[in-house]
Design an enzyme around this catalytic site. Sequence first.
Site, PDB file in Angstrom:
ATOM      1  N   SER A   1       2.934   0.450   3.016  1.00 38.57           N
ATOM      2  CA  SER A   1       2.611   1.870   2.908  1.00 38.57           C
ATOM      3  C   SER A   1       2.467   2.502   4.289  1.00 38.57           C
ATOM      4  O   SER A   1       2.279   1.825   5.291  1.00 38.57           O
ATOM      5  CB  SER A   1       1.301   2.062   2.140  1.00 38.57           C
ATOM      6  OG  SER A   1       1.312   1.294   0.965  1.00 38.57           O
TER       7      SER A   1
HETATM    8  N1  SAH Z   1      -0.519  -3.016  -0.060  1.00 41.40           N
HETATM    9  C1  SAH Z   1       0.773  -3.397   0.474  1.00 41.40           C
HETATM   10  C2  SAH Z   1       1.899  -2.515  -0.024  1.00 41.40           C
HETATM   11  C3  SAH Z   1       2.109  -2.692  -1.477  1.00 41.40           C
HETATM   12  S1  SAH Z   1       3.715  -2.351  -2.132  1.00 41.40           S
HETATM   13  C4  SAH Z   1       0.773  -3.444   1.980  1.00 41.40           C
HETATM   14  O1  SAH Z   1      -0.266  -3.167   2.601  1.00 41.40           O
HETATM   15  O2  SAH Z   1       1.809  -3.806   2.554  1.00 41.40           O
HETATM   16  C5  SAH Z   1       3.314  -2.734  -3.805  1.00 41.40           C
HETATM   17  C6  SAH Z   1       3.198  -4.198  -4.099  1.00 41.40           C
HETATM   18  O3  SAH Z   1       2.756  -4.304  -5.454  1.00 41.40           O
HETATM   19  C7  SAH Z   1       4.523  -4.941  -4.030  1.00 41.40           C
HETATM   20  O4  SAH Z   1       4.435  -5.990  -3.123  1.00 41.40           O
HETATM   21  C8  SAH Z   1       4.738  -5.447  -5.464  1.00 41.40           C
HETATM   22  O5  SAH Z   1       5.319  -6.747  -5.525  1.00 41.40           O
HETATM   23  C9  SAH Z   1       3.325  -5.465  -5.998  1.00 41.40           C
HETATM   24  N2  SAH Z   1       3.219  -5.416  -7.464  1.00 41.40           N
HETATM   25  C10 SAH Z   1       3.875  -4.626  -8.338  1.00 41.40           C
HETATM   26  N3  SAH Z   1       3.491  -4.902  -9.603  1.00 41.40           N
HETATM   27  C11 SAH Z   1       2.543  -5.888  -9.513  1.00 41.40           C
HETATM   28  C12 SAH Z   1       1.778  -6.605 -10.474  1.00 41.40           C
HETATM   29  N4  SAH Z   1       1.858  -6.384 -11.787  1.00 41.40           N
HETATM   30  N5  SAH Z   1       0.914  -7.542 -10.023  1.00 41.40           N
HETATM   31  C13 SAH Z   1       0.801  -7.806  -8.696  1.00 41.40           C
HETATM   32  N6  SAH Z   1       1.513  -7.157  -7.752  1.00 41.40           N
HETATM   33  C14 SAH Z   1       2.371  -6.212  -8.144  1.00 41.40           C
END
Ligand code: SAH
Length: 213
Positions: free
Chosen positions: A61
Amino acid sequence: MTDAAERKMRFLYALRSKGVTDARVLTAMEKIDRGAFVRGLFAERAYEDMPLPIACGQTISQPSVVALMTQALQVGPRDKVMEIGTGSGYQAAILSQLARRVYTVDRHRRLVREAQAVFETLALTNITAMTADGSFGLPEQAPFDRILVTAAAEDPPGPLLAQLRIGGIMVLPVGQSDAVQSLIRVTRTETGFEYDELRPVRFVPLVEGLGQD
Ligand code: SAH
Protein backbone atom coordinates in the site's frame (compact mmCIF):
# COMPACT_ATOMS: atom_id res chain seq x y z
CA MET A 1 22.34 16.66 4.01
CA THR A 2 22.89 13.18 2.57
CA ASP A 3 20.56 11.88 -0.12
CA ALA A 4 19.14 9.33 2.30
CA ALA A 5 18.40 11.97 4.95
CA GLU A 6 16.75 14.23 2.41
CA ARG A 7 14.68 11.35 1.05
CA LYS A 8 13.49 10.52 4.56
CA MET A 9 12.59 14.14 5.26
CA ARG A 10 10.52 14.29 2.08
CA PHE A 11 8.87 10.96 2.90
CA LEU A 12 7.80 12.22 6.36
CA TYR A 13 6.71 15.57 4.97
CA ALA A 14 4.40 13.79 2.49
CA LEU A 15 2.83 11.86 5.38
CA ARG A 16 2.21 15.00 7.42
CA SER A 17 0.70 16.78 4.44
CA LYS A 18 -1.78 13.87 4.06
CA GLY A 19 -2.96 14.24 7.66
CA VAL A 20 -0.68 11.94 9.64
CA THR A 21 -0.24 13.78 12.95
CA ASP A 22 0.26 11.01 15.54
CA ALA A 23 3.86 11.28 16.76
CA ARG A 24 4.17 7.54 17.54
CA VAL A 25 3.00 6.65 14.03
CA LEU A 26 5.42 9.13 12.45
CA THR A 27 8.28 7.71 14.53
CA ALA A 28 7.43 4.16 13.40
CA MET A 29 7.26 5.30 9.76
CA GLU A 30 10.64 6.98 10.17
CA LYS A 31 12.24 3.93 11.74
CA ILE A 32 11.00 1.16 9.42
CA ASP A 33 12.68 1.33 6.01
CA ARG A 34 10.05 0.72 3.30
CA GLY A 35 12.91 -0.08 0.92
CA ALA A 36 13.44 -3.39 2.77
CA PHE A 37 9.96 -4.55 1.66
CA VAL A 38 10.11 -3.70 -2.05
CA ARG A 39 12.17 -5.74 -4.51
CA GLY A 40 13.58 -5.48 -7.99
CA LEU A 41 12.65 -2.77 -10.44
CA PHE A 42 10.46 -0.83 -8.04
CA ALA A 43 12.87 -0.69 -5.10
CA GLU A 44 14.10 2.77 -6.05
CA ARG A 45 10.54 4.11 -5.78
CA ALA A 46 10.08 2.82 -2.22
CA TYR A 47 10.14 6.33 -0.74
CA GLU A 48 7.46 7.75 -3.04
CA ASP A 49 3.92 7.98 -1.72
CA MET A 50 2.49 5.39 -4.09
CA PRO A 51 1.43 1.74 -3.99
CA LEU A 52 3.90 -0.63 -5.69
CA PRO A 53 3.63 -4.16 -7.10
CA ILE A 54 4.92 -7.09 -5.02
CA ALA A 55 4.96 -10.87 -5.71
CA CYS A 56 1.78 -12.92 -6.32
CA GLY A 57 0.11 -10.04 -8.18
CA GLN A 58 -0.42 -8.07 -4.94
CA THR A 59 0.56 -4.54 -3.90
CA ILE A 60 2.31 -2.83 -1.02
CA SER A 61 0.00 0.00 0.00
CA GLN A 62 0.81 3.68 -0.34
CA PRO A 63 2.79 4.87 2.74
CA SER A 64 0.27 7.60 3.59
CA VAL A 65 -2.53 5.01 3.56
CA VAL A 66 -0.48 2.69 5.81
CA ALA A 67 0.12 5.59 8.22
CA LEU A 68 -3.49 6.83 8.20
CA MET A 69 -4.85 3.32 8.79
CA THR A 70 -2.38 2.82 11.62
CA GLN A 71 -3.36 6.17 13.11
CA ALA A 72 -7.08 5.29 12.90
CA LEU A 73 -6.39 2.00 14.71
CA GLN A 74 -5.13 3.83 17.85
CA VAL A 75 -2.73 1.06 18.83
CA GLY A 76 -1.39 1.02 22.40
CA PRO A 77 1.83 -0.57 23.68
CA ARG A 78 0.00 -3.44 25.43
CA ASP A 79 -2.19 -4.35 22.46
CA LYS A 80 -2.36 -7.68 20.68
CA VAL A 81 -3.03 -6.88 17.02
CA MET A 82 -4.09 -9.04 14.08
CA GLU A 83 -3.48 -7.94 10.50
CA ILE A 84 -5.21 -9.71 7.59
CA GLY A 85 -3.17 -9.36 4.37
CA THR A 86 0.56 -9.54 5.18
CA GLY A 87 1.58 -8.75 1.59
CA SER A 88 5.12 -7.36 1.78
CA GLY A 89 5.04 -7.24 5.60
CA TYR A 90 5.49 -3.45 5.70
CA GLN A 91 2.23 -2.68 7.51
CA ALA A 92 2.91 -5.43 10.07
CA ALA A 93 6.38 -3.98 10.68
CA ILE A 94 4.87 -0.55 11.37
CA LEU A 95 2.34 -2.12 13.77
CA SER A 96 5.15 -4.02 15.53
CA GLN A 97 6.61 -0.69 16.68
CA LEU A 98 3.38 0.32 18.39
CA ALA A 99 1.91 -2.93 19.74
CA ARG A 100 2.98 -5.66 22.14
CA ARG A 101 2.40 -8.46 19.64
CA VAL A 102 1.34 -8.64 15.99
CA TYR A 103 -0.19 -11.64 14.22
CA THR A 104 -0.31 -11.26 10.45
CA VAL A 105 -1.96 -13.61 7.99
CA ASP A 106 -1.83 -13.98 4.21
CA ARG A 107 -3.34 -16.54 1.83
CA HIS A 108 -0.08 -16.66 -0.18
CA ARG A 109 2.62 -18.85 1.39
CA ARG A 110 5.33 -17.14 -0.63
CA LEU A 111 4.45 -13.67 0.67
CA VAL A 112 4.43 -14.94 4.26
CA ARG A 113 7.84 -16.58 3.78
CA GLU A 114 9.38 -13.46 2.23
CA ALA A 115 7.90 -11.17 4.87
CA GLN A 116 9.23 -13.44 7.64
CA ALA A 117 12.73 -13.17 6.17
CA VAL A 118 12.54 -9.36 6.29
CA PHE A 119 11.21 -9.41 9.89
CA GLU A 120 14.22 -11.52 10.83
CA THR A 121 16.68 -9.22 9.09
CA LEU A 122 15.19 -6.21 10.88
CA ALA A 123 15.01 -8.14 14.21
CA LEU A 124 11.27 -7.55 14.56
CA THR A 125 10.69 -10.35 17.04
CA ASN A 126 7.12 -9.54 18.13
CA ILE A 127 5.53 -10.46 14.76
CA THR A 128 4.09 -13.90 13.97
CA ALA A 129 3.27 -14.41 10.27
CA MET A 130 1.06 -17.28 9.13
CA THR A 131 -0.43 -18.66 5.93
CA ALA A 132 -4.21 -18.94 6.28
CA ASP A 133 -7.48 -17.65 4.92
CA GLY A 134 -7.75 -14.50 7.00
CA SER A 135 -11.53 -14.23 6.56
CA PHE A 136 -11.73 -16.63 9.49
CA GLY A 137 -9.20 -14.74 11.60
CA LEU A 138 -7.18 -16.68 14.16
CA PRO A 139 -9.70 -18.08 16.65
CA GLU A 140 -6.96 -19.74 18.73
CA GLN A 141 -5.28 -16.35 19.38
CA ALA A 142 -8.48 -14.33 19.90
CA PRO A 143 -9.59 -11.97 21.27
CA PHE A 144 -7.62 -9.11 19.73
CA ASP A 145 -7.41 -5.52 20.94
CA ARG A 146 -7.00 -4.28 17.39
CA ILE A 147 -7.64 -5.80 13.94
CA LEU A 148 -6.48 -4.29 10.65
CA VAL A 149 -7.62 -5.70 7.32
CA THR A 150 -5.65 -4.63 4.23
CA ALA A 151 -7.82 -6.28 1.56
CA ALA A 152 -11.39 -5.25 0.77
CA ALA A 153 -14.44 -7.35 1.68
CA GLU A 154 -18.02 -6.46 0.85
CA ASP A 155 -18.85 -6.36 4.57
CA PRO A 156 -16.83 -6.86 7.74
CA PRO A 157 -16.33 -10.66 8.02
CA GLY A 158 -18.33 -12.10 10.95
CA PRO A 159 -15.45 -14.15 12.41
CA LEU A 160 -13.29 -11.01 12.61
CA LEU A 161 -16.02 -9.08 14.43
CA ALA A 162 -16.34 -12.02 16.82
CA GLN A 163 -12.59 -12.01 17.54
CA LEU A 164 -12.51 -8.33 18.53
CA ARG A 165 -12.30 -7.68 22.27
CA ILE A 166 -14.96 -5.45 23.86
CA GLY A 167 -13.55 -1.94 23.58
CA GLY A 168 -11.46 -3.13 20.63
CA ILE A 169 -11.14 -1.42 17.24
CA MET A 170 -11.02 -2.86 13.73
CA VAL A 171 -10.11 -0.79 10.65
CA LEU A 172 -10.89 -2.20 7.21
CA PRO A 173 -11.79 -1.30 3.64
CA VAL A 174 -15.28 -2.38 2.57
CA GLY A 175 -17.01 -2.35 -0.80
CA GLN A 176 -16.85 -4.15 -4.12
CA SER A 177 -13.26 -4.59 -5.33
CA ASP A 178 -13.73 -2.82 -8.65
CA ALA A 179 -16.03 -0.13 -7.33
CA VAL A 180 -15.63 2.53 -4.67
CA GLN A 181 -14.43 1.27 -1.31
CA SER A 182 -14.52 3.05 2.03
CA LEU A 183 -12.18 2.68 4.91
CA ILE A 184 -14.28 2.12 8.01
CA ARG A 185 -13.58 1.84 11.72
CA VAL A 186 -15.59 -0.60 13.81
CA THR A 187 -15.57 -0.27 17.61
CA ARG A 188 -16.91 -3.10 19.71
CA THR A 189 -18.94 -1.88 22.69
CA GLU A 190 -20.56 -3.80 25.56
CA THR A 191 -23.75 -4.01 23.55
CA GLY A 192 -22.72 -4.17 19.89
CA PHE A 193 -20.64 -2.44 17.22
CA GLU A 194 -20.25 1.21 16.21
CA TYR A 195 -19.23 2.09 12.66
CA ASP A 196 -17.43 5.21 11.38
CA GLU A 197 -16.70 5.89 7.75
CA LEU A 198 -13.20 7.34 7.37
CA ARG A 199 -12.26 7.90 3.71
CA PRO A 200 -12.45 6.44 0.21
CA VAL A 201 -9.68 3.91 -0.53
CA ARG A 202 -8.74 1.27 -3.07
CA PHE A 203 -7.46 -2.16 -2.01
CA VAL A 204 -7.10 -5.57 -3.64
CA PRO A 205 -10.03 -7.86 -2.78
CA LEU A 206 -10.18 -10.25 0.16
CA VAL A 207 -10.23 -13.62 -1.62
CA GLU A 208 -11.44 -16.92 -0.16
CA GLY A 209 -9.15 -19.90 0.31
CA LEU A 210 -5.37 -20.24 0.04
CA GLY A 211 -3.35 -18.94 -2.93
CA GLN A 212 -1.50 -21.13 -5.45
CA ASP A 213 1.94 -20.16 -4.17
N1 SAH B 1 -0.51 -5.01 4.14
C1 SAH B 1 0.29 -5.31 2.96
C2 SAH B 1 -0.45 -5.03 1.67
C3 SAH B 1 -1.60 -5.96 1.50
S1 SAH B 1 -2.15 -6.31 -0.14
C4 SAH B 1 1.61 -4.59 2.97
O1 SAH B 1 1.89 -3.84 3.92
O2 SAH B 1 2.40 -4.80 2.04
C5 SAH B 1 -3.45 -7.40 0.34
C6 SAH B 1 -3.00 -8.76 0.78
O3 SAH B 1 -4.17 -9.44 1.23
C7 SAH B 1 -2.43 -9.60 -0.35
O4 SAH B 1 -1.14 -10.01 -0.03
C8 SAH B 1 -3.39 -10.79 -0.45
O5 SAH B 1 -2.74 -12.03 -0.73
C9 SAH B 1 -4.00 -10.80 0.93
N2 SAH B 1 -5.30 -11.48 1.03
C10 SAH B 1 -6.37 -11.38 0.21
N3 SAH B 1 -7.37 -12.18 0.65
C11 SAH B 1 -6.92 -12.78 1.79
C12 SAH B 1 -7.48 -13.73 2.70
N4 SAH B 1 -8.71 -14.22 2.57
N5 SAH B 1 -6.72 -14.12 3.75
C13 SAH B 1 -5.46 -13.65 3.91
N6 SAH B 1 -4.88 -12.77 3.08
C14 SAH B 1 -5.59 -12.33 2.03
